[in-house]
Motif scaffolding. Structure first.
Motif, mmCIF file in Angstrom:
data_model
loop_
_atom_site.group_PDB
_atom_site.id
_atom_site.type_symbol
_atom_site.label_atom_id
_atom_site.label_comp_id
_atom_site.label_asym_id
_atom_site.label_seq_id
_atom_site.Cartn_x
_atom_site.Cartn_y
_atom_site.Cartn_z
ATOM 1 N N LEU A 177 1.327 28.549 4.345
ATOM 2 C CA LEU A 177 1.775 28.543 5.745
ATOM 3 C C LEU A 177 3.274 28.829 5.856
ATOM 4 C CD1 LEU A 177 -0.254 25.452 7.017
ATOM 5 C CD2 LEU A 177 -0.688 27.863 7.560
ATOM 6 N N GLU A 178 4.019 28.390 4.847
ATOM 7 C CA GLU A 178 5.467 28.625 4.875
ATOM 8 C C GLU A 178 5.849 30.016 4.361
ATOM 9 O OE1 GLU A 178 6.951 23.977 4.497
ATOM 10 O OE2 GLU A 178 7.150 25.291 2.764
ATOM 11 N N ALA A 179 4.901 30.692 3.730
ATOM 12 C CA ALA A 179 5.207 31.999 3.130
ATOM 13 C C ALA A 179 5.174 33.135 4.151
ATOM 14 C CB ALA A 179 4.217 32.295 2.004
ATOM 15 N N TYR A 180 4.557 32.883 5.302
ATOM 16 C CA TYR A 180 4.416 33.937 6.312
ATOM 17 C C TYR A 180 4.895 33.438 7.675
ATOM 18 C CZ TYR A 180 1.378 36.097 2.820
ATOM 19 O OH TYR A 180 0.898 36.649 1.665
ATOM 20 N N VAL A 195 -0.684 33.283 -5.465
ATOM 21 C CA VAL A 195 -0.470 34.697 -5.720
ATOM 22 C C VAL A 195 -0.382 35.395 -4.372
ATOM 23 C CG1 VAL A 195 -1.390 36.734 -6.894
ATOM 24 C CG2 VAL A 195 -1.885 34.453 -7.793
ATOM 25 N N LYS A 196 0.857 35.768 -3.993
ATOM 26 C CA LYS A 196 1.063 36.331 -2.652
ATOM 27 C C LYS A 196 0.607 37.782 -2.640
ATOM 28 C CE LYS A 196 4.483 36.474 1.008
ATOM 29 N NZ LYS A 196 5.870 36.400 1.402
ATOM 30 N N LYS A 197 -0.420 38.049 -1.877
ATOM 31 C CA LYS A 197 -0.951 39.422 -1.930
ATOM 32 C C LYS A 197 -1.285 39.984 -0.563
ATOM 33 C CE LYS A 197 -5.542 37.611 -2.728
ATOM 34 N NZ LYS A 197 -6.744 37.544 -3.503
ATOM 35 N N CYS A 198 -0.959 39.236 0.496
ATOM 36 C CA CYS A 198 -1.266 39.735 1.828
ATOM 37 C C CYS A 198 0.029 40.201 2.482
ATOM 38 C CB CYS A 198 -1.907 38.635 2.664
ATOM 39 S SG CYS A 198 -2.422 39.191 4.279
ATOM 40 N N ASP A 199 0.178 41.498 2.652
ATOM 41 C CA ASP A 199 1.407 42.016 3.246
ATOM 42 C C ASP A 199 1.257 42.258 4.739
ATOM 43 O OD1 ASP A 199 2.719 42.092 0.803
ATOM 44 O OD2 ASP A 199 1.750 43.996 0.302
#
Ligand SMILES: Cc1cc2nc3c(=O)[nH]c(=O)nc-3n(C[C@H](O)[C@H](O)[C@H](O)COP(=O)(O)O)c2cc1C
Length: 160
Positions: free
Chosen positions: A98-101, A67-71
């Motif tokens: 790690l690949e999401a950011y 759940v991506k929640k860190c902007d």
């Protein structure tokens, strides 16, 4: 002052406890990597050949969703990344994170809990995933009852 994020994934609570302790010591922000589909007890059963965790870990390309929640990852200079060791390395959901950011220019400090395995293989693997523009520290395996003093000593050895 440099900003510290303490990110972690924990399936059964052990790593969470350690992450909370590191967060206290580092005066950082805590960020839990929450799986979109929670892991059940059956999912975590490594004695069953085709359990979810075994299938994920056997497939190098597996990237379980979180759940991506860190902007605001750009705000942090240092990012602790904590996890339980699964099959000798970090769970695949850590690779998804790690690949999401974009961690370029940041320092990643891996830490793990485990039944005995150390953090080395995971740290190497993480290095390969984030690429050359990211500093990945050696990292450390911590016991479930890691104390503030133990964490401070480790951090002093890192020279910061
Ligand atoms: C699927 C799976 C694989 C595991 N593989 C290892 C391993 O290779 N080496 C090890 O020392 N511990 C292994 N463990 C034990 C966990 O690393 C350990 O119990 C950890 O502290 C659990 O952390 P958590 O409560 O934050 O999920 C494994 C556990 C699971 C569920």
């Amino acid at each position: 002052m440099s900003k510290v994020l303490v990110s972690f994934f924990s399936a059964t609570g052990t790593t969470r406890k350690v992450a909370e302790e590191i967060c206290k010591v580092e005066n950082g922000d805590l960020y839990e990597i929450v799986p979109e589909i929670p892991y059940t007890k059956q999912d975590l059963d490594y004695t069953v050949k085709d359990s979810r965790s075994n299938l994920e870990m056997a497939d190098e390309s597996s990237r379980p969703a979180f759940v991506k929640k860190c902007d605001s990852i750009a705000d942090y200079d240092t990012v602790f990344v904590g996890f339980p060791v699964w099959w000798g390395r970090e769970p695949s959901i850590i690779d998804t994170f790690l690949e999401a950011y974009d961690f370029s220019g940041k320092t990643i400090i891996p830490f793990c809990t485990s039944g005995g395995s150390d953090v080395k293989k995971a740290a190497q693997h993480i290095k390969g995933i984030v690429g050359e523009n990211v500093t990945v520290e050696e990292g450390k395996r911590l016991g479930p009852d890691a104390t503030e003093e133990e964490i401070r000593t480790w951090k002093n050895l890192l020279g910061d």
